[in-house]
Design a protein around this motif. Structure first.
Motif, PDB file in Angstrom:
ATOM      1  N   ILE A 154       0.839  -1.202   0.000  1.00 45.99           N
ATOM      2  CA  ILE A 154       0.000   0.000   0.000  1.00 45.99           C
ATOM      3  C   ILE A 154       0.873   1.250   0.000  1.00 45.99           C
ATOM      4  CG2 ILE A 154      -1.651   1.362   1.355  1.00 45.99           C
ATOM      5  CD1 ILE A 154      -2.947  -1.156   2.241  1.00 45.99           C
ATOM      6  N   THR A 155       0.496   2.207  -0.822  1.00 43.58           N
ATOM      7  CA  THR A 155       1.151   3.518  -0.844  1.00 43.58           C
ATOM      8  C   THR A 155       0.252   4.520  -0.150  1.00 43.58           C
ATOM      9  OG1 THR A 155       2.272   3.035  -2.930  1.00 43.58           O
ATOM     10  CG2 THR A 155       2.041   5.357  -2.315  1.00 43.58           C
ATOM     11  N   SER A 156       0.803   5.257   0.824  1.00 46.68           N
ATOM     12  CA  SER A 156       0.052   6.295   1.541  1.00 46.68           C
ATOM     13  C   SER A 156       0.541   7.665   1.106  1.00 46.68           C
ATOM     14  CB  SER A 156       0.241   6.155   3.062  1.00 46.68           C
ATOM     15  OG  SER A 156      -0.449   5.042   3.567  1.00 46.68           O
ATOM     16  N   LEU A 157      -0.387   8.508   0.682  1.00 45.61           N
ATOM     17  CA  LEU A 157      -0.070   9.885   0.306  1.00 45.61           C
ATOM     18  C   LEU A 157      -0.734  10.826   1.293  1.00 45.61           C
ATOM     19  CD1 LEU A 157      -0.814   9.585  -3.532  1.00 45.61           C
ATOM     20  CD2 LEU A 157       1.399   9.324  -2.386  1.00 45.61           C
ATOM     21  N   PRO A 158       0.011  11.448   2.221  1.00 47.04           N
ATOM     22  CA  PRO A 158      -0.603  12.384   3.163  1.00 47.04           C
ATOM     23  C   PRO A 158      -1.278  13.535   2.419  1.00 47.04           C
ATOM     24  CG  PRO A 158       1.640  11.828   3.817  1.00 47.04           C
ATOM     25  CD  PRO A 158       1.462  11.299   2.427  1.00 47.04           C
ATOM     26  N   LEU A 159      -2.509  13.859   2.820  1.00 41.70           N
ATOM     27  CA  LEU A 159      -3.265  14.919   2.157  1.00 41.70           C
ATOM     28  C   LEU A 159      -3.311  16.203   2.982  1.00 41.70           C
ATOM     29  CD1 LEU A 159      -6.267  12.824   0.784  1.00 41.70           C
ATOM     30  CD2 LEU A 159      -4.251  13.615  -0.473  1.00 41.70           C
ATOM     31  N   PHE A 160      -3.663  16.083   4.256  1.00 40.38           N
ATOM     32  CA  PHE A 160      -3.712  17.291   5.091  1.00 40.38           C
ATOM     33  C   PHE A 160      -3.782  16.888   6.562  1.00 40.38           C
ATOM     34  CE2 PHE A 160      -8.106  16.139   4.387  1.00 40.38           C
ATOM     35  CZ  PHE A 160      -8.728  16.372   5.604  1.00 40.38           C
ATOM     36  N   ASP A 161      -3.393  17.827   7.419  1.00 33.75           N
ATOM     37  CA  ASP A 161      -3.510  17.650   8.869  1.00 33.75           C
ATOM     38  C   ASP A 161      -4.757  18.365   9.362  1.00 33.75           C
ATOM     39  OD1 ASP A 161      -1.217  16.143   9.151  1.00 33.75           O
ATOM     40  OD2 ASP A 161       0.069  17.900   9.428  1.00 33.75           O
ATOM     41  N   ASP A 162      -5.405  17.759  10.333  1.00 33.25           N
ATOM     42  CA  ASP A 162      -6.626  18.313  10.917  1.00 33.25           C
ATOM     43  C   ASP A 162      -6.447  18.368  12.427  1.00 33.25           C
ATOM     44  OD1 ASP A 162      -9.151  19.332  10.877  1.00 33.25           O
ATOM     45  OD2 ASP A 162     -10.125  17.519  10.119  1.00 33.25           O
ATOM     46  N   HIS A 163      -7.275  19.137  13.118  1.00 34.22           N
ATOM     47  CA  HIS A 163      -7.226  19.092  14.577  1.00 34.22           C
ATOM     48  C   HIS A 163      -8.634  19.240  15.140  1.00 34.22           C
ATOM     49  CE1 HIS A 163      -7.917  23.414  15.272  1.00 34.22           C
ATOM     50  NE2 HIS A 163      -7.091  23.644  14.275  1.00 34.22           N
ATOM     51  N   LEU A 164      -8.778  18.868  16.404  1.00 39.20           N
ATOM     52  CA  LEU A 164     -10.079  18.898  17.057  1.00 39.20           C
ATOM     53  C   LEU A 164     -10.435  20.304  17.512  1.00 39.20           C
ATOM     54  CD1 LEU A 164      -9.661  15.729  19.291  1.00 39.20           C
ATOM     55  CD2 LEU A 164     -10.877  15.893  17.114  1.00 39.20           C
ATOM     56  N   MET A 165     -11.746  20.574  17.580  1.00 42.32           N
ATOM     57  CA  MET A 165     -12.234  21.852  18.092  1.00 42.32           C
ATOM     58  C   MET A 165     -13.411  21.571  19.025  1.00 42.32           C
ATOM     59  SD  MET A 165     -12.002  24.304  14.696  1.00 42.32           S
ATOM     60  CE  MET A 165     -11.537  25.789  15.583  1.00 42.32           C
ATOM     61  N   LEU A 166     -13.503  22.362  20.084  1.00 36.01           N
ATOM     62  CA  LEU A 166     -14.600  22.233  21.032  1.00 36.01           C
ATOM     63  C   LEU A 166     -15.807  23.004  20.508  1.00 36.01           C
ATOM     64  CD1 LEU A 166     -15.734  21.390  23.822  1.00 36.01           C
ATOM     65  CD2 LEU A 166     -14.728  23.492  24.758  1.00 36.01           C
ATOM     66  N   VAL A 167     -16.949  22.323  20.436  1.00 40.18           N
ATOM     67  CA  VAL A 167     -18.186  22.942  19.942  1.00 40.18           C
ATOM     68  C   VAL A 167     -19.220  22.905  21.054  1.00 40.18           C
ATOM     69  CG1 VAL A 167     -19.987  22.866  18.188  1.00 40.18           C
ATOM     70  CG2 VAL A 167     -17.654  22.149  17.612  1.00 40.18           C
ATOM     71  N   LEU A 168     -19.832  24.064  21.315  1.00 41.37           N
ATOM     72  CA  LEU A 168     -20.816  24.189  22.396  1.00 41.37           C
ATOM     73  C   LEU A 168     -22.041  24.955  21.917  1.00 41.37           C
ATOM     74  CD1 LEU A 168     -18.422  25.287  25.293  1.00 41.37           C
ATOM     75  CD2 LEU A 168     -19.606  23.087  25.165  1.00 41.37           C
ATOM     76  N   PRO A 169     -23.189  24.748  22.572  1.00 43.62           N
ATOM     77  CA  PRO A 169     -24.355  25.601  22.300  1.00 43.62           C
ATOM     78  C   PRO A 169     -24.030  27.044  22.687  1.00 43.62           C
ATOM     79  CG  PRO A 169     -24.985  23.628  23.527  1.00 43.62           C
ATOM     80  CD  PRO A 169     -23.491  23.680  23.546  1.00 43.62           C
ATOM     81  N   ARG A 170     -24.579  27.995  21.957  1.00 44.70           N
ATOM     82  CA  ARG A 170     -24.269  29.405  22.234  1.00 44.70           C
ATOM     83  C   ARG A 170     -24.728  29.841  23.626  1.00 44.70           C
ATOM     84  NH1 ARG A 170     -22.416  32.750  18.443  1.00 44.70           N
ATOM     85  NH2 ARG A 170     -22.228  31.956  16.320  1.00 44.70           N
ATOM     86  N   THR A 171     -25.672  29.139  24.211  1.00 43.91           N
ATOM     87  CA  THR A 171     -26.192  29.520  25.531  1.00 43.91           C
ATOM     88  C   THR A 171     -25.441  28.835  26.674  1.00 43.91           C
ATOM     89  OG1 THR A 171     -27.825  27.736  25.333  1.00 43.91           O
ATOM     90  CG2 THR A 171     -28.504  29.941  24.612  1.00 43.91           C
ATOM     91  N   HIS A 172     -24.382  28.090  26.364  1.00 46.82           N
ATOM     92  CA  HIS A 172     -23.698  27.337  27.409  1.00 46.82           C
ATOM     93  C   HIS A 172     -22.992  28.285  28.380  1.00 46.82           C
ATOM     94  CE1 HIS A 172     -21.397  24.194  29.390  1.00 46.82           C
ATOM     95  NE2 HIS A 172     -22.108  23.295  28.723  1.00 46.82           N
ATOM     96  N   PHE A 173     -23.083  27.960  29.670  1.00 46.88           N
ATOM     97  CA  PHE A 173     -22.530  28.834  30.709  1.00 46.88           C
ATOM     98  C   PHE A 173     -21.023  28.984  30.600  1.00 46.88           C
ATOM     99  CE2 PHE A 173     -21.912  24.612  32.442  1.00 46.88           C
ATOM    100  CZ  PHE A 173     -20.717  24.702  33.129  1.00 46.88           C
ATOM    101  N   ILE A 174     -20.328  27.971  30.091  1.00 43.78           N
ATOM    102  CA  ILE A 174     -18.862  28.002  30.066  1.00 43.78           C
ATOM    103  C   ILE A 174     -18.338  29.101  29.145  1.00 43.78           C
ATOM    104  CG2 ILE A 174     -18.332  26.432  28.136  1.00 43.78           C
ATOM    105  CD1 ILE A 174     -16.331  25.048  30.005  1.00 43.78           C
ATOM    106  N   LEU A 175     -19.184  29.580  28.226  1.00 39.39           N
ATOM    107  CA  LEU A 175     -18.752  30.622  27.295  1.00 39.39           C
ATOM    108  C   LEU A 175     -18.509  31.950  27.991  1.00 39.39           C
ATOM    109  CD1 LEU A 175     -21.017  29.864  24.196  1.00 39.39           C
ATOM    110  CD2 LEU A 175     -18.640  29.247  24.572  1.00 39.39           C
ATOM    111  N   GLU A 176     -18.940  32.048  29.262  1.00 40.87           N
ATOM    112  CA  GLU A 176     -18.688  33.282  30.017  1.00 40.87           C
ATOM    113  C   GLU A 176     -17.199  33.429  30.342  1.00 40.87           C
ATOM    114  OE1 GLU A 176     -21.154  33.015  33.424  1.00 40.87           O
ATOM    115  OE2 GLU A 176     -23.030  33.080  32.289  1.00 40.87           O
ATOM    116  N   LYS A 177     -16.456  32.347  30.284  1.00 37.26           N
ATOM    117  CA  LYS A 177     -15.021  32.399  30.568  1.00 37.26           C
ATOM    118  C   LYS A 177     -14.278  32.966  29.368  1.00 37.26           C
ATOM    119  CE  LYS A 177     -14.764  28.624  33.905  1.00 37.26           C
ATOM    120  NZ  LYS A 177     -13.972  27.442  34.330  1.00 37.26           N
ATOM    121  N   THR A 178     -13.281  33.764  29.632  1.00 32.71           N
ATOM    122  CA  THR A 178     -12.512  34.370  28.531  1.00 32.71           C
ATOM    123  C   THR A 178     -11.409  33.460  28.028  1.00 32.71           C
ATOM    124  OG1 THR A 178     -11.047  35.443  30.134  1.00 32.71           O
ATOM    125  CG2 THR A 178     -12.966  36.697  29.368  1.00 32.71           C
TER     126      THR A 178
END
Length: 305
Positions: A154-178
């Motif tokens: 098998i030949t592997s050709l790297p295409l791109f790197d990705d990373h995780l992101m935290l997704v929350l509801p806009r009304t979530h209390f934690i968004l009050e933190k800077t």
């Protein structure tokens, strides 16, 4: 390109007269084209010995280039002809579940817009399952969320790197933190991707490395279902950047929260294929186009970069 073709023909016939007959042009016209080429290049290509032509060193170099150009042009036309047939060209792509949901839709859209007669079939599975399908020639090539290492088949050709992101509801209390740190995910209600995939393994390793234990409310194998349930469940999730689009977030009243340690995580999406001798010219062409598609960053949500 045309002058190089004429030049190569003259070399191969060692005579302007014979080359002119082969090309169905007049000898004076062909002589003028060769003289013009020499003027453009600024070198003499031939030494004229009586009626015979002999290549100079510069002429030999130019002839080698003309042969390479001819070969490349022939290969291009061969690949192009695969898309000129009246019959639909069929390609079968294997995709791990995460790539099926994140990057494959945009790739398919781009391919079918460029090649309307192209018929694309997709087979999904875990990364190691896609690798097996590639080896067994049950798919033409695969897209997986990791490289397939230590397998000479098998030949592997790297295409791109990705990373995780935290997704929350806009009304979530934690968004009050800077400023958010990984510790803020401790006890946080979350919906995570179902176990058993490379993507979930990445998530679990990340949480374990930082000693974080979120309150996992659900485990689902669909990004779309996770996104739709977040607001109702008042929970967060970790999703790859390549999946997120502004419209998707707005439609579901969600917000992306940048967490430094999350941005340091990476996963590499790779294209995998088998022995190049198995690949038809049209499939090789599609693999090249796929690599170019990701190299341009056409899959990335620029509004989140």
């Amino acid at each position: 390109m045309e002058d190089m073709r004429l030049f190569a023909t003259v070399v191969e016939h060692t005579s302007l007269n014979k080359a002119a007959e082969r090309l169905n042009v007049s000898q004076p016209a062909l002589s003028r084209r060769i003289s013009r080429l020499e003027a453009e290049l600024g070198v003499e290509l031939f030494r004229r010995i009586g009626k015979r032509l002999e290549l100079t060193a510069a002429g030999q170099l130019t002839y080698e280039f003309a042969l390479e150009l001819r070969r490349f042009h022939g290969s291009y036309l061969q690949k192009l002809n695969a898309f000129k047939t009246d019959e639909a060209q069929i390609v079968t792509i294997g995709a791990s579940l995460t790539t099926l949901q994140t990057t494959l839709p945009d790739l398919i859209t781009a391919m079918t817009e460029k090649h309307p007669s192209l018929e694309i079939k997709a087979v999904t599975g875990k990364s190691h399952e896609i690798a097996t399908l590639v080896k067994e020639r049950k798919v033409d090539f695969g897209l997986v969320a990791s490289a397939v290492a230590d397998d000479p088949a098998i030949t592997s050709l790297p295409l791109f790197d990705d990373h995780l992101m935290l997704v929350l509801p806009r009304t979530h209390f934690i968004l009050e933190k800077t400023q958010l740190e990984m510790a803020d995910l401790n006890g946080l209600p979350m919906i995570l991707f179902a176990p058993g995939t490379w993507y979930r393994t990445l998530t679990d390793e990340l949480l374990r490395r930082h000693g974080v234990k979120p309150d996992v409310r659900m485990e689902i194998d669909s990004f779309e279902a996770i996104v739709r349930l977040l607001s109702a469940s008042r929970a967060g999730t970790l999703l790859p950047k390549s999946y997120l689009r502004r419209q998707l977030l707005e439609d579901n009243d969600l917000y992306v929260v940048r967490v430094r340690n999350l941005e340091q995580t990476k996963r590499t999406t790779s294209l995998v294929h088998g022995d190049p001798a198995w690949l038809t010219p049209s499939i090789r062409f599609l693999i090249e186009e796929t690599s170019a598609f990701f190299a341009r960053g056409a899959h990335l949500p620029k509004e989140l970069s």
